[in-house]
Design a protein around this motif. Sequence first.
Motif, short mmCIF file in Angstrom:
data_model
loop_
_atom_site.label_atom_id
_atom_site.label_comp_id
_atom_site.label_asym_id
_atom_site.label_seq_id
_atom_site.Cartn_x
_atom_site.Cartn_y
_atom_site.Cartn_z
N PRO A 52 -10.62 -13.31 -38.48
CA PRO A 52 -11.11 -11.93 -38.32
C PRO A 52 -11.24 -11.55 -36.85
N THR A 53 -11.02 -10.27 -36.55
CA THR A 53 -11.11 -9.80 -35.17
C THR A 53 -12.48 -9.22 -34.83
N SER A 54 -13.22 -8.83 -35.86
CA SER A 54 -14.51 -8.15 -35.64
C SER A 54 -15.68 -9.09 -35.92
N LEU A 55 -16.72 -8.96 -35.14
CA LEU A 55 -17.94 -9.74 -35.35
C LEU A 55 -18.66 -9.33 -36.63
N THR A 56 -18.42 -8.10 -37.08
CA THR A 56 -19.09 -7.62 -38.29
C THR A 56 -18.33 -8.00 -39.57
N ASP A 57 -17.14 -8.57 -39.43
CA ASP A 57 -16.38 -9.02 -40.60
C ASP A 57 -17.17 -10.14 -41.28
N SER A 58 -17.29 -10.08 -42.59
CA SER A 58 -18.07 -11.07 -43.33
C SER A 58 -17.50 -12.48 -43.21
N GLN A 59 -16.22 -12.60 -42.85
CA GLN A 59 -15.60 -13.92 -42.71
C GLN A 59 -15.80 -14.49 -41.30
N SER A 60 -16.25 -13.67 -40.39
CA SER A 60 -16.27 -14.06 -38.98
C SER A 60 -17.16 -15.27 -38.69
N GLU A 61 -18.32 -15.32 -39.31
CA GLU A 61 -19.26 -16.40 -38.98
C GLU A 61 -18.68 -17.77 -39.31
N TRP A 62 -18.22 -17.95 -40.55
CA TRP A 62 -17.79 -19.30 -40.95
C TRP A 62 -16.44 -19.68 -40.35
N GLU A 63 -15.57 -18.70 -40.08
CA GLU A 63 -14.25 -19.01 -39.52
C GLU A 63 -14.29 -19.21 -38.00
N SER A 64 -15.44 -18.96 -37.38
CA SER A 64 -15.54 -19.05 -35.92
C SER A 64 -16.49 -20.15 -35.45
N ARG A 65 -16.91 -21.01 -36.34
CA ARG A 65 -17.93 -22.00 -35.99
C ARG A 65 -17.50 -22.97 -34.91
N SER A 66 -16.19 -23.27 -34.84
CA SER A 66 -15.74 -24.18 -33.77
C SER A 66 -15.91 -23.54 -32.41
N VAL A 67 -15.81 -22.21 -32.35
CA VAL A 67 -16.00 -21.48 -31.09
C VAL A 67 -17.48 -21.28 -30.80
N THR A 68 -18.23 -20.80 -31.78
CA THR A 68 -19.64 -20.49 -31.54
C THR A 68 -20.47 -21.74 -31.27
N SER A 69 -20.01 -22.90 -31.74
CA SER A 69 -20.70 -24.16 -31.46
C SER A 69 -20.22 -24.79 -30.15
N ARG A 70 -19.30 -24.09 -29.46
CA ARG A 70 -18.73 -24.54 -28.18
C ARG A 70 -17.91 -25.82 -28.34
N GLU A 71 -17.40 -26.05 -29.55
CA GLU A 71 -16.62 -27.25 -29.81
C GLU A 71 -15.25 -27.18 -29.15
N VAL A 72 -14.58 -26.04 -29.32
CA VAL A 72 -13.23 -25.88 -28.78
C VAL A 72 -12.89 -24.39 -28.75
N ASN A 73 -11.93 -24.02 -27.90
CA ASN A 73 -11.58 -22.60 -27.75
C ASN A 73 -10.46 -22.18 -28.70
N ARG A 74 -10.56 -22.60 -29.93
CA ARG A 74 -9.54 -22.29 -30.92
C ARG A 74 -10.16 -21.89 -32.26
N ARG A 75 -9.46 -20.96 -32.94
CA ARG A 75 -9.82 -20.61 -34.31
C ARG A 75 -8.59 -20.82 -35.18
N TRP A 76 -8.77 -21.62 -36.22
CA TRP A 76 -7.64 -22.00 -37.07
C TRP A 76 -7.62 -21.24 -38.39
N THR A 77 -6.40 -20.96 -38.86
CA THR A 77 -6.15 -20.56 -40.24
C THR A 77 -4.96 -21.41 -40.65
N GLU A 78 -5.21 -22.48 -41.37
CA GLU A 78 -4.16 -23.47 -41.61
C GLU A 78 -4.34 -24.13 -42.98
N GLY A 79 -3.46 -25.12 -43.26
CA GLY A 79 -3.58 -25.90 -44.49
C GLY A 79 -3.53 -25.05 -45.74
#
Length: 366
Positions: free
Chosen positions: A222-249
């Motif tokens: 998702p591109t928007s912070l208000t998108d309901s999918q944004s929180e769970w699909e961005s956890r690697s970024v928001t936790s400062r784990e890595v600068n990537r967001r995946w949609t794979e598998g």
Amino acid sequence: MNYNKLILFFICTVLCQTVVRAQQNPKNPLDIPLGDPFVLFDESSATYYLYGTGGTENGFVAYSSNDLNSWKKHGVVYTAKQPKSWGTKDFWAPEVYHFKGKYYLFYSAHWKENPSNELENYRIGVAVSNSPVGPFEDLTGAPLFDPGYPIIDANVYFADDGKLFLYYSRCCYEHPVSSQIADWAKEKGFFKEIEESWIYGVELAADFSGVLGEPKLLLRPPTSLTDSQSEWESRSVTSREVNRRWTEGSFLFKQNGLYYMMYSANHFAGENYAVGYATSGSPLGPFKKSPSNPVLEKNTDNGGVVSGTGHNMVLRSADGQLWCVYHGRTTKTGDQRLVFIDRMSVQKDGKLVVHGPSVQREGSTK
């Protein structure tokens, strides 16, 4: 004594035990150290065959089972040490299909043709065998096709009308994308840019010689912070784990006239790897993500022992039951990925539910 009744009773007892055994959850996690698992139910032998990432260098191994619980290892079924091999390393995400009397192995690997010396030069290949346990030989000395960017995680769907469709993920590598999440990460000083992977679909030639037409973008973060999918699909970024967001598998299946595409988000090597799904009336979309996402994620925040759940496929067992096959980690096994198989269902309202992660044992450390 009525021997006919006795024999009938014995037969019924055996059949009932078989059905019950098939309906029981496998003892998760399986003692099989593989990532990106894929299970083929081979109707000709009534046997399940399991493949995945790992188990050998630059190749793949296989396991077989009659009940999804007890597995026999068959060793290496594909190796890059063959004349037509085009890959050099990172052999990932094998999927095997029985088609017109032969078995076809789709996989990802690093392409040796790399004039610009890209760090992630991944493409998808196809190998063939007369047996589900190989040996698999590459169809050609090159990848299936070259879209001009690195791709992984092939999945093939065999449509009712005879058409074949290939799904894959464009890698995050050198694919920075502007979004509100990226802006937020920059403002926080976490990362300078956010790279993303996107899922595409394209029609596949019936002889697996290539693709037909241009790939179509199906799913992306998702591109928007208000998108309901944004929180769970961005956890690697928001936790400062890595600068990537995946949609794979991705994995596509059809149920009650609706196409379900399951997919994974976040870093495969991290605790936040999780699974969601989207639905469509067509194999090539448009797809709409479910408001109930994620449908499979870590349970360590709730006192459980499983994390890193992702890259799943859907198995329809011999008794018609749906199973979600995926990899995960436990507090005991650490970074070692192990195979899990959990019951899955599609409710009357179309909602998909994964009944997991379930654990009967914490796993192996081998």
